[in-house]
Design an enzyme around this catalytic site. Structure first.
Site, PDB file in Angstrom:
ATOM      1  N   ASN A 218       4.246   9.230   8.513  1.00 32.47           N
ATOM      2  CA  ASN A 218       3.658   7.962   8.665  1.00 32.47           C
ATOM      3  C   ASN A 218       5.091   6.648   8.498  1.00 32.47           C
ATOM      4  O   ASN A 218       5.524   6.832   6.594  1.00 32.47           O
ATOM      5  CB  ASN A 218       2.812   7.579   7.097  1.00 32.47           C
ATOM      6  CG  ASN A 218       2.391   6.077   7.355  1.00 32.47           C
ATOM      7  OD1 ASN A 218       2.578   5.540   7.955  1.00 32.47           O
ATOM      8  ND2 ASN A 218       1.585   5.338   6.275  1.00 32.47           N
ATOM      9  N   TRP A 219       5.820   6.291   9.279  1.00 36.31           N
ATOM     10  CA  TRP A 219       6.927   5.941   8.763  1.00 36.31           C
ATOM     11  C   TRP A 219       6.843   4.239   7.979  1.00 36.31           C
ATOM     12  O   TRP A 219       7.091   3.500   8.178  1.00 36.31           O
ATOM     13  CB  TRP A 219       7.112   5.190  10.551  1.00 36.31           C
ATOM     14  CG  TRP A 219       7.712   7.072  11.047  1.00 36.31           C
ATOM     15  CD1 TRP A 219       7.884   8.162  10.858  1.00 36.31           C
ATOM     16  CD2 TRP A 219       8.879   6.713  12.529  1.00 36.31           C
ATOM     17  NE1 TRP A 219       8.041   8.842  11.624  1.00 36.31           N
ATOM     18  CE2 TRP A 219       9.189   7.936  12.538  1.00 36.31           C
ATOM     19  CE3 TRP A 219       9.010   5.816  13.052  1.00 36.31           C
ATOM     20  CZ2 TRP A 219       9.449   8.576  13.655  1.00 36.31           C
ATOM     21  CZ3 TRP A 219       9.558   6.181  14.182  1.00 36.31           C
ATOM     22  CH2 TRP A 219       9.909   7.476  14.544  1.00 36.31           C
ATOM     23  N   LYS A 220       5.267   3.955   7.928  1.00 39.48           N
ATOM     24  CA  LYS A 220       5.231   2.479   8.209  1.00 39.48           C
ATOM     25  C   LYS A 220       5.954   1.626   8.274  1.00 39.48           C
ATOM     26  O   LYS A 220       6.437   1.459   9.254  1.00 39.48           O
ATOM     27  CB  LYS A 220       5.487   2.299   5.736  1.00 39.48           C
ATOM     28  CG  LYS A 220       4.716   4.266   5.050  1.00 39.48           C
ATOM     29  CD  LYS A 220       4.791   3.587   3.510  1.00 39.48           C
ATOM     30  CE  LYS A 220       3.988   5.010   3.619  1.00 39.48           C
ATOM     31  NZ  LYS A 220       3.489   4.618   1.751  1.00 39.48           N
TER      32      LYS A 220
ATOM     33  N   HIS B  77      -5.655   3.070   5.011  1.00 42.49           N
ATOM     34  CA  HIS B  77      -4.388   3.307   4.285  1.00 42.49           C
ATOM     35  C   HIS B  77      -4.473   2.700   2.848  1.00 42.49           C
ATOM     36  O   HIS B  77      -4.977   1.954   3.269  1.00 42.49           O
ATOM     37  CB  HIS B  77      -2.863   3.286   4.827  1.00 42.49           C
ATOM     38  CG  HIS B  77      -1.748   3.893   3.963  1.00 42.49           C
ATOM     39  ND1 HIS B  77      -1.563   3.204   3.085  1.00 42.49           N
ATOM     40  CD2 HIS B  77      -1.049   4.834   3.959  1.00 42.49           C
ATOM     41  CE1 HIS B  77      -0.646   4.325   2.376  1.00 42.49           C
ATOM     42  NE2 HIS B  77      -0.644   4.832   2.987  1.00 42.49           N
TER      43      HIS B  77
ATOM     44  N   GLU C   9      -2.400   1.141   1.132  1.00 42.02           N
ATOM     45  CA  GLU C   9      -1.937   0.121   1.200  1.00 42.02           C
ATOM     46  C   GLU C   9      -2.492  -1.080   1.909  1.00 42.02           C
ATOM     47  O   GLU C   9      -2.247  -2.103   1.990  1.00 42.02           O
ATOM     48  CB  GLU C   9      -0.390   0.307   1.881  1.00 42.02           C
ATOM     49  CG  GLU C   9       0.567   1.109   1.105  1.00 42.02           C
ATOM     50  CD  GLU C   9       1.592   2.325   1.638  1.00 42.02           C
ATOM     51  OE1 GLU C   9       1.955   1.816   2.983  1.00 42.02           O
ATOM     52  OE2 GLU C   9       2.260   2.211   0.719  1.00 42.02           O
TER      53      GLU C   9
ATOM     54  N   GLU D  70      -5.143  11.019  -0.362  1.00 47.70           N
ATOM     55  CA  GLU D  70      -3.959  10.200  -1.607  1.00 47.70           C
ATOM     56  C   GLU D  70      -3.945   9.370  -2.207  1.00 47.70           C
ATOM     57  O   GLU D  70      -4.689   8.321  -2.914  1.00 47.70           O
ATOM     58  CB  GLU D  70      -3.649   9.213   0.237  1.00 47.70           C
ATOM     59  CG  GLU D  70      -2.702   9.527   1.465  1.00 47.70           C
ATOM     60  CD  GLU D  70      -2.179   9.155   2.145  1.00 47.70           C
ATOM     61  OE1 GLU D  70      -1.225   9.402   2.366  1.00 47.70           O
ATOM     62  OE2 GLU D  70      -2.219   7.920   2.156  1.00 47.70           O
TER      63      GLU D  70
ATOM     64  N   GLY E 229       4.857   6.412  -3.000  1.00 45.92           N
ATOM     65  CA  GLY E 229       6.323   6.687  -3.170  1.00 45.92           C
ATOM     66  C   GLY E 229       6.620   6.017  -4.460  1.00 45.92           C
ATOM     67  O   GLY E 229       7.446   5.519  -5.082  1.00 45.92           O
TER      68      GLY E 229
ATOM     69  N   SER F 103       4.338  11.400  -2.585  1.00 48.36           N
ATOM     70  CA  SER F 103       5.386  12.002  -2.494  1.00 48.36           C
ATOM     71  C   SER F 103       5.765  13.448  -2.386  1.00 48.36           C
ATOM     72  O   SER F 103       6.076  14.726  -3.051  1.00 48.36           O
ATOM     73  CB  SER F 103       5.193  12.133  -3.759  1.00 48.36           C
ATOM     74  OG  SER F 103       5.476  10.500  -4.577  1.00 48.36           O
TER      75      SER F 103
ATOM     76  N   GLY G 276       5.240   9.975   3.784  1.00 41.91           N
ATOM     77  CA  GLY G 276       5.502   8.668   4.050  1.00 41.91           C
ATOM     78  C   GLY G 276       7.237   8.167   3.750  1.00 41.91           C
ATOM     79  O   GLY G 276       7.608   8.918   5.186  1.00 41.91           O
ATOM     80  N   GLY G 277       8.161   8.212   2.517  1.00 41.83           N
ATOM     81  CA  GLY G 277       8.879   8.441   2.459  1.00 41.83           C
ATOM     82  C   GLY G 277       9.917   9.884   3.189  1.00 41.83           C
ATOM     83  O   GLY G 277      11.092   8.929   3.905  1.00 41.83           O
TER      84      GLY G 277
HETATM   85  O1  LIG Z   1       1.197   7.629   4.167  1.00 38.48           O
HETATM   86  C1  LIG Z   1       1.821   8.105   3.434  1.00 38.48           C
HETATM   87  C2  LIG Z   1       1.588   8.187   1.656  1.00 38.48           C
HETATM   88  O2  LIG Z   1       1.257   7.164   1.505  1.00 38.48           O
HETATM   89  C3  LIG Z   1       2.429   8.653   1.178  1.00 38.48           C
HETATM   90  O3  LIG Z   1       4.326   8.315   0.937  1.00 38.48           O
HETATM   91  P1  LIG Z   1       5.222   8.674   0.401  1.00 38.48           P
HETATM   92  O4  LIG Z   1       5.437   9.853   0.967  1.00 38.48           O
HETATM   93  O5  LIG Z   1       6.374   7.923   0.320  1.00 38.48           O
HETATM   94  O6  LIG Z   1       4.348   9.059  -0.828  1.00 38.48           O
END
Ligand SMILES: O=C[C@H](O)COP(=O)(O)O
Length: 260
Positions: free
Chosen positions: A11-13, A101, A103, A173, A179, A219, A240-241
């Site tokens: 998930n590149w956000k 999600h 967010e 999640e 994050g 994470s 994510g990150g």
């Molecule tokens: O969609 C992915 C999640 O929100 C996890 O994000 P993260 O790996 O940056 O903690």
């Protein structure tokens, strides 16, 4: 032994423009080989503005990477400024759409009813939902994390048939681990993922429960993926990150080579 194929989804956000997206997918395609794709399904979930470029690259080079969107509208079309419909995503050959999600739930006040409407919209267009559930820190501290996550699952699956539910991907999640560098332990992940699978059997039947892939997200890195993937009810990760770093994401996709 489960027959569910593991799914590692990045998930590149709100990161990477369409040119950067092409560069990242090219790096992944170069690093990953057929053996990797035989073992693991690899998905990228770029911003909407990148999807056409990713589609062109994947089609043109016949890549085995699949892709999807980070959200979709519950509506079919019309006067909904800023929204993207399921039909538009299907036209771009998206496989997945992330729905609910944390967010989106937090910053856009998406509640279970809306999440459910989006899940139904995804199925109308043959998109596979990656349905996100998970608790915040306060809920975890109260010890209500399982009830909370199951409640979100129940809400999202209203009016979804067993045939549809069989193909859904659920991502657990815990919001406190997103994050933050604060990763849930493999046992924390298994506790909730196992409970989600039991609930799927209650809502539908054991056939649905054993078909659904349940991911962990929060994470995830190359250093912790192996322990998480060793859990019986964890079938992959929503990353994510670490998913916008080609070398790191490649290592995560090769979780079976990583130390546990
Ligand atoms: O969609 C992915 C999640 O929100 C996890 O994000 P993260 O790996 O940056 O903690």
């Amino acid at each position: 032994m489960s027959t569910r194929k593991p799914l590692i989804a990045g998930n590149w956000k709100m990161n990477l423009n369409h040119l950067e997206a092409i560069a990242l997918v090219q790096k992944l395609a170069f690093a990953l080989n057929d053996k990797d794709f035989d073992r693991v399904e690899v998905a990228v979930l770029p911003p909407f503005t990148d999807l056409r470029s990713v589609q062109t690259l994947v089609d043109g080079d016949k890549l085995r990477i699949v892709y999807g969107a980070q959200d979709l509208s519950q509506h079919e079309g019309g006067a909904y400024t800023g929204e993207i419909s399921g039909a538009m995503l299907a036209k771009l050959n998206c496989t997945y759409a992330v729905i609910g999600h944390s967010e989106r739930r937090q910053y856009h006040r998406e509640e279970d009813d809306l999440v459910n409407a989006k899940v139904r919209a995804a199925y109308r267009h043959s998109l596979t939902p990656i349905l996100c559930v998970g608790e915040g820190l306060e809920v975890r501290q109260e010890g209500a994390h399982i009830a909370h996550s199951l409640g979100q699952l129940d809400g999202a699956l209203r009016k979804i048939t067993a045939e549809q539910a069989k193909s859904i991907v659920v991502a657990y999640e815990p919001v406190w681990a997103i994050g933050t560098g604060e990763v849930a332990t493999p046992e924390d992940a298994q506790e909730v993922c196992g409970a989600l699978r039991v609930r799927l059997a209650e809502l539908y039947d054991t056939e649905v429960a054993s078909a659904v892939r349940i991911l962990y997200g929060g994470s995830v890195k190359s250093g912790n993926i192996a322990g998480i993937m060793a859990q019986p009810d964890v079938d992959g990760a929503l990353v994510g990150g670490a998913s916008i770093d080609a070398a790191e994401f490649t290592k995560i996709c090769r979780f079976s080579d990583m130390p546990g």
